[in-house]
Design an enzyme around this catalytic site. Structure first.
Site, PDB file in Angstrom:
ATOM      1  N   ASP A  14       4.051   8.199  10.529  1.00  0.00           N
ATOM      2  CA  ASP A  14       5.252   7.351  10.505  1.00  0.00           C
ATOM      3  C   ASP A  14       6.443   7.902  11.294  1.00  0.00           C
ATOM      4  O   ASP A  14       7.589   7.800  10.847  1.00  0.00           O
ATOM      5  CB  ASP A  14       5.675   7.083   9.059  1.00  0.00           C
ATOM      6  CG  ASP A  14       4.623   6.319   8.267  1.00  0.00           C
ATOM      7  OD1 ASP A  14       3.541   6.041   8.803  1.00  0.00           O
ATOM      8  OD2 ASP A  14       4.894   6.012   7.091  1.00  0.00           O
ATOM      9  N   ASP A  55       4.332   2.557   9.308  1.00  0.00           N
ATOM     10  CA  ASP A  55       4.727   1.463   8.434  1.00  0.00           C
ATOM     11  C   ASP A  55       4.768   0.224   9.319  1.00  0.00           C
ATOM     12  O   ASP A  55       5.243   0.299  10.463  1.00  0.00           O
ATOM     13  CB  ASP A  55       6.118   1.720   7.849  1.00  0.00           C
ATOM     14  CG  ASP A  55       6.088   2.300   6.444  1.00  0.00           C
ATOM     15  OD1 ASP A  55       5.034   2.780   6.020  1.00  0.00           O
ATOM     16  OD2 ASP A  55       7.149   2.265   5.797  1.00  0.00           O
ATOM     17  N   HIS A  57       5.586  -3.493   8.383  1.00  0.00           N
ATOM     18  CA  HIS A  57       5.895  -4.465   7.338  1.00  0.00           C
ATOM     19  C   HIS A  57       6.101  -5.881   7.870  1.00  0.00           C
ATOM     20  O   HIS A  57       6.800  -6.092   8.857  1.00  0.00           O
ATOM     21  CB  HIS A  57       7.142  -4.035   6.575  1.00  0.00           C
ATOM     22  CG  HIS A  57       6.994  -2.726   5.861  1.00  0.00           C
ATOM     23  ND1 HIS A  57       5.914  -2.449   5.048  1.00  0.00           N
ATOM     24  CD2 HIS A  57       7.781  -1.628   5.830  1.00  0.00           C
ATOM     25  CE1 HIS A  57       6.052  -1.237   4.544  1.00  0.00           C
ATOM     26  NE2 HIS A  57       7.173  -0.710   5.007  1.00  0.00           N
ATOM     27  N   HIS A  63       9.148  -3.858  -2.178  1.00  0.00           N
ATOM     28  CA  HIS A  63       9.345  -2.627  -1.413  1.00  0.00           C
ATOM     29  C   HIS A  63      10.694  -2.674  -0.690  1.00  0.00           C
ATOM     30  O   HIS A  63      11.345  -1.649  -0.525  1.00  0.00           O
ATOM     31  CB  HIS A  63       8.182  -2.477  -0.422  1.00  0.00           C
ATOM     32  CG  HIS A  63       8.171  -1.204   0.341  1.00  0.00           C
ATOM     33  ND1 HIS A  63       7.979   0.027  -0.259  1.00  0.00           N
ATOM     34  CD2 HIS A  63       8.308  -0.955   1.671  1.00  0.00           C
ATOM     35  CE1 HIS A  63       7.995   0.967   0.667  1.00  0.00           C
ATOM     36  NE2 HIS A  63       8.203   0.403   1.846  1.00  0.00           N
ATOM     37  N   HIS A  77      12.957  -2.014   6.770  1.00  0.00           N
ATOM     38  CA  HIS A  77      12.605  -1.022   7.790  1.00  0.00           C
ATOM     39  C   HIS A  77      11.229  -1.348   8.360  1.00  0.00           C
ATOM     40  O   HIS A  77      10.420  -1.998   7.708  1.00  0.00           O
ATOM     41  CB  HIS A  77      12.613   0.398   7.200  1.00  0.00           C
ATOM     42  CG  HIS A  77      11.605   0.579   6.105  1.00  0.00           C
ATOM     43  ND1 HIS A  77      11.856   0.199   4.791  1.00  0.00           N
ATOM     44  CD2 HIS A  77      10.336   1.071   6.116  1.00  0.00           C
ATOM     45  CE1 HIS A  77      10.792   0.469   4.051  1.00  0.00           C
ATOM     46  NE2 HIS A  77       9.844   0.992   4.833  1.00  0.00           N
ATOM     47  N   LYS A 102       0.062   0.170   8.196  1.00  0.00           N
ATOM     48  CA  LYS A 102      -0.033   0.006   6.742  1.00  0.00           C
ATOM     49  C   LYS A 102       1.170  -0.748   6.218  1.00  0.00           C
ATOM     50  O   LYS A 102       2.239  -0.735   6.817  1.00  0.00           O
ATOM     51  CB  LYS A 102      -0.137   1.372   6.063  1.00  0.00           C
ATOM     52  CG  LYS A 102       1.026   2.300   6.358  1.00  0.00           C
ATOM     53  CD  LYS A 102       0.758   3.704   5.841  1.00  0.00           C
ATOM     54  CE  LYS A 102       1.839   4.676   6.220  1.00  0.00           C
ATOM     55  NZ  LYS A 102       3.156   4.396   5.646  1.00  0.00           N
ATOM     56  N   CYS A 144       5.587   9.564   2.553  1.00  0.00           N
ATOM     57  CA  CYS A 144       4.355   9.203   3.261  1.00  0.00           C
ATOM     58  C   CYS A 144       3.530  10.410   3.697  1.00  0.00           C
ATOM     59  O   CYS A 144       2.305  10.346   3.684  1.00  0.00           O
ATOM     60  CB  CYS A 144       4.681   8.283   4.437  1.00  0.00           C
ATOM     61  SG  CYS A 144       5.352   6.696   3.860  1.00  0.00           S
TER      62      CYS A 144
END
Length: 189
Positions: A14, A55, A57, A63, A77, A102, A144
């Site tokens: 990340d 990440d 999203h 979250h 984010h 993810k 993470c």
């Protein structure tokens, strides 16, 4: 171990624009971590495989929060389609064997929850390449990186966290994180 040579991978966790200075969820030292990882990978390195996680999203539900607790909920984010989802510019190494995304529709901290563009999970991807040991670095030490290292150890990989190549959301929680990693058999150097 059978005494066979170790096949080691590096998991870069990340190291994204939103997690570095200037990003929507910046971690102090994130850009320096990106540059340090690049330095490690510009020299001759011991890794048979180098992968990254992100990440990624779309709509991760709770979250994201307008009033985040910075433990289970966070400011927006790493949203797909924004510059913040991209790997940080100081991470100049881009020759990853794969990038595992993810967290599209739920919180996801571990890189082992991610998938490569062709749908492979990280554990299977590494095993297919004969990897039996992993080093983990990136952002954030206490979230993470921690989750990825714990899952790597649980999946049977000899796991080491490269602490100098991580940055924490909450530096005061790093000692607790290191205790948890040690208890799970994760080495730290």
């Amino acid at each position: 171990m059978t005494g066979d040579p170790t096949t080691r991978a590096l998991i870069v966790v990340d190291v994204q624009r939103d997690f570095c200075e200037g990003g929507s969820l910046a971690v102090a030292g994130g850009a320096a971590v990106a540059a340090g990882i690049s330095d490690l990978l510009t020299t001759e390195h011991p890794y048979a495989v180098v992968v990254a996680t992100r990440d990624h999203h779309v709509d991760p539900g709770a979250h994201f929060s307008a009033e985040p607790d910075f433990v289970d909920s966070w400011p927006r984010h790493c949203e797909v389609g924004t510059p913040g989802v991209e790997l940080h510019d100081a991470l100049t190494f881009r020759d990853f064997a794969a990038v595992f995304d993810k967290g599209e529709y739920a919180a996801a901290y571990s890189g082992f929850e991610g998938l490569s563009p062709d749908g492979a999970g990280l554990a299977a991807f590494l095993r297919e390449r004969g990897v039996d040991a992993v080093d983990v670095c990136g952002i954030a030490t206490d979230h993470c990186v921690r989750a990825t290292a714990l899952d790597a150890a649980a999946a049977g990989f000899a796991t080491t966290v490269l602490l100098d190549l991580t940055a924490a959301v909450a530096p005061d929680r790093v000692a607790t994180t290191l205790t948890e990693l040690s208890a799970a058999g994760v080495a730290v150097r």
